[in-house]
Design a protein around this motif. Structure first.
Motif, short mmCIF file in Angstrom:
data_model
loop_
_atom_site.label_atom_id
_atom_site.label_comp_id
_atom_site.label_asym_id
_atom_site.label_seq_id
_atom_site.Cartn_x
_atom_site.Cartn_y
_atom_site.Cartn_z
N VAL A 1 0.86 -1.17 0.00
CA VAL A 1 0.00 0.00 0.00
C VAL A 1 0.90 1.22 0.00
CG1 VAL A 1 -1.85 1.21 1.20
CG2 VAL A 1 -1.71 -1.27 1.34
N LEU A 2 0.71 2.13 -0.94
CA LEU A 2 1.58 3.31 -1.07
C LEU A 2 1.07 4.44 -0.19
CD1 LEU A 2 2.05 3.24 -4.95
CD2 LEU A 2 3.59 2.32 -3.21
N LEU A 3 1.95 4.98 0.62
CA LEU A 3 1.62 6.12 1.47
C LEU A 3 2.12 7.41 0.81
CD1 LEU A 3 2.65 4.71 4.97
CD2 LEU A 3 0.36 4.75 3.94
N SER A 4 1.37 8.48 1.00
CA SER A 4 1.77 9.77 0.42
C SER A 4 3.00 10.31 1.14
CB SER A 4 0.62 10.77 0.55
OG SER A 4 0.43 11.12 1.91
N GLU A 5 3.63 11.29 0.52
CA GLU A 5 4.82 11.91 1.11
C GLU A 5 4.48 12.54 2.46
OE1 GLU A 5 8.38 15.07 -0.09
OE2 GLU A 5 6.68 14.74 -1.45
N GLU A 6 3.33 13.22 2.52
CA GLU A 6 2.93 13.90 3.75
C GLU A 6 2.72 12.90 4.89
OE1 GLU A 6 -0.67 16.77 5.46
OE2 GLU A 6 -0.75 15.99 3.40
N VAL A 7 1.97 11.85 4.63
CA VAL A 7 1.68 10.85 5.66
C VAL A 7 2.95 10.11 6.06
CG1 VAL A 7 0.46 8.68 6.11
CG2 VAL A 7 -0.74 10.59 5.06
N SER A 8 3.84 9.86 5.12
CA SER A 8 5.10 9.19 5.42
C SER A 8 5.94 10.02 6.40
CB SER A 8 5.90 8.93 4.14
OG SER A 8 5.19 8.07 3.28
N LYS A 9 5.97 11.32 6.20
CA LYS A 9 6.72 12.19 7.11
C LYS A 9 6.11 12.19 8.50
CE LYS A 9 8.56 15.37 3.60
NZ LYS A 9 8.52 16.75 3.05
N ILE A 10 4.78 12.21 8.57
CA ILE A 10 4.09 12.15 9.87
C ILE A 10 4.39 10.83 10.57
CG2 ILE A 10 1.82 12.06 10.99
CD1 ILE A 10 0.83 13.97 8.77
N ALA A 11 4.37 9.75 9.80
CA ALA A 11 4.64 8.43 10.37
C ALA A 11 6.04 8.38 10.97
CB ALA A 11 4.49 7.36 9.30
N GLU A 12 7.02 8.95 10.27
CA GLU A 12 8.39 8.97 10.78
C GLU A 12 8.49 9.78 12.07
OE1 GLU A 12 11.93 9.51 8.27
OE2 GLU A 12 10.55 9.55 6.57
N GLN A 13 7.84 10.94 12.09
CA GLN A 13 7.94 11.84 13.24
C GLN A 13 7.22 11.28 14.46
OE1 GLN A 13 6.30 15.43 11.61
NE2 GLN A 13 8.09 15.83 10.31
N GLU A 14 6.06 10.66 14.25
CA GLU A 14 5.21 10.22 15.37
C GLU A 14 5.29 8.71 15.62
OE1 GLU A 14 1.24 11.62 14.73
OE2 GLU A 14 1.87 13.71 14.41
N ILE A 15 6.16 8.01 14.91
CA ILE A 15 6.28 6.54 15.00
C ILE A 15 4.88 5.93 14.82
CG2 ILE A 15 7.36 4.62 16.24
CD1 ILE A 15 9.22 6.95 15.63
N LEU A 16 4.27 6.29 13.72
CA LEU A 16 2.91 5.83 13.40
C LEU A 16 2.99 4.52 12.63
CD1 LEU A 16 -0.16 6.45 13.30
CD2 LEU A 16 0.27 7.73 11.19
N ILE A 17 2.39 3.46 13.19
CA ILE A 17 2.44 2.16 12.52
C ILE A 17 1.05 1.56 12.32
CG2 ILE A 17 4.78 1.64 13.35
CD1 ILE A 17 3.50 -0.22 15.43
N LYS A 18 0.01 2.30 12.68
CA LYS A 18 -1.35 1.79 12.51
C LYS A 18 -2.01 2.49 11.32
CE LYS A 18 -2.27 0.38 17.27
NZ LYS A 18 -3.17 0.54 18.45
N PHE A 19 -2.36 1.71 10.32
CA PHE A 19 -3.03 2.23 9.13
C PHE A 19 -4.21 1.32 8.79
CE2 PHE A 19 1.44 3.49 8.75
CZ PHE A 19 1.32 4.86 8.53
N SER A 20 -5.11 1.83 7.98
CA SER A 20 -6.26 1.05 7.55
C SER A 20 -6.68 1.54 6.16
CB SER A 20 -7.43 1.24 8.53
OG SER A 20 -8.08 2.50 8.31
N PRO A 21 -7.65 0.88 5.52
CA PRO A 21 -8.11 1.37 4.21
C PRO A 21 -8.70 2.78 4.27
CG PRO A 21 -8.90 -0.86 4.61
CD PRO A 21 -8.32 -0.38 5.89
N PHE A 22 -9.02 3.24 5.48
CA PHE A 22 -9.65 4.56 5.64
C PHE A 22 -8.66 5.63 6.07
CE2 PHE A 22 -12.61 1.14 6.82
CZ PHE A 22 -13.51 1.27 5.78
N SER A 23 -7.39 5.27 6.20
CA SER A 23 -6.37 6.25 6.59
C SER A 23 -6.16 7.28 5.51
CB SER A 23 -5.05 5.53 6.88
OG SER A 23 -5.17 4.61 7.94
#
Length: 264
Positions: free
Chosen positions: A119-141
């Motif tokens: 599943v491809l994540l956008s550049e913006e969401v990828s940066k947020i994931a790195e900063q916040e250690i975000l590892i929970k995603f779903s089809p509605f993210s």
């Protein structure tokens, strides 16, 4: 049945941290994790040591010097070092669904290798994931570009049968960032072709030789889900040469490579 999770990485410790966090939160844990490090700096080494201290799960750091893009070689070193019957292979920029390992193990079949989607994540969401250690995603993210791949329907894969032909079509369906194999099969084809350096075709080439050996290929959809962090594409200047190596492998009757895990 034991399983080794091999994570390929190169100088992106913040992404590797996300992968490791998601790996340690699996509903079914692997028996060991191997970090296939293609020459990263000490920052990655320090991160691996940090995770080694926080879990009893064996985590091994397989490293060689930085001498260009040598993914095939570092994967071979990690495969050889792996102690398990079964190898699950991912890249160090992919966050794993909690059932990722479980799905690969449940769908494993004798004389078969698997490859899933991403599943491809956008550049913006990828940066947020790195900063916040975000590892929970779903089809509605937010920030998902191919939501269907994030839809979790593992039972659909029960009806998928391993295929062995046509080679030309199947080899381009594999994704090296999401594959699993029996270690026995990898050793019998002598692993990855280390003549392939730079980006591209190492996954197609090993898939071709596995198929020539008679190992079936099973494509996984809506299970073994992983979320791919956005990044700039790697240079593809080596791709013409790697395509040539793939074409040579198509013509050969042999399913082993001379420059693999063992140097023949």
């Amino acid at each position: 049945m034991t399983a080794s999770l091999i994570i390929a990485t190169y100088n992106w410790p913040r992404a590797l941290k996300l992968v490791l966090e998601s790996a340690l939160k699996q509903t079914v844990l692997p028996d060991e994790i191997l970090i296939a490090d293609d020459g990263s700096t000490s920052e990655t080494k320090n991160l691996v040591e940090e995770f080694q201290q926080k879990t009893s799960l064996p985590i091994h750091h397989i490293w060689h010097e930085d001498d260009g893009f040598r993914l095939s070689e570092i994967r071979n070193k990690s495969i050889k070092a792996a102690k398990s019957d079964y190898i699950i292979q991912v890249d160090g920029d992919t966050v794993l669904h909690p059932d990722f390992v479980k799905n690969h193990l449940h769908l494993a079949e004798t004389n078969t290798f698997l490859s899933g989607s991403r599943v491809l994540l956008s550049e913006e969401v990828s940066k947020i994931a790195e900063q916040e250690i975000l590892i929970k995603f779903s089809p509605f993210s937010k920030g998902i570009k191919n939501r269907f791949n994030a839809t979790y329907l593992p039972l659909l894969n029960v009806f998928r049968k391993p295929k062995n032909e046509p080679l030309e079509k199947l080899i381009f369906q594999v994704r090296g960032c999401n594959m699993s194999f029996w270690k026995k099969d990898l050793l019998e084809v002598n692993g990855y072709n280390e003549d392939i350096r730079g980006w591209g075709r190492e996954d197609s080439e090993i898939a071709l030789r596995l198929l020539k050996k008679g190992v079936g290929f099973k494509k996984i959809k809506n299970a073994a889900i992983q979320y791919h962090l956005h990044h700039k594409e790697a240079p593809k200047n080596q791709l013409p040469f790697n395509d040539q190596l793939l074409n040579e492998a198509k013509k050969m009757k042999a399913f082993t490579t001379r420059n693999g895990i063992e140097k023949l």
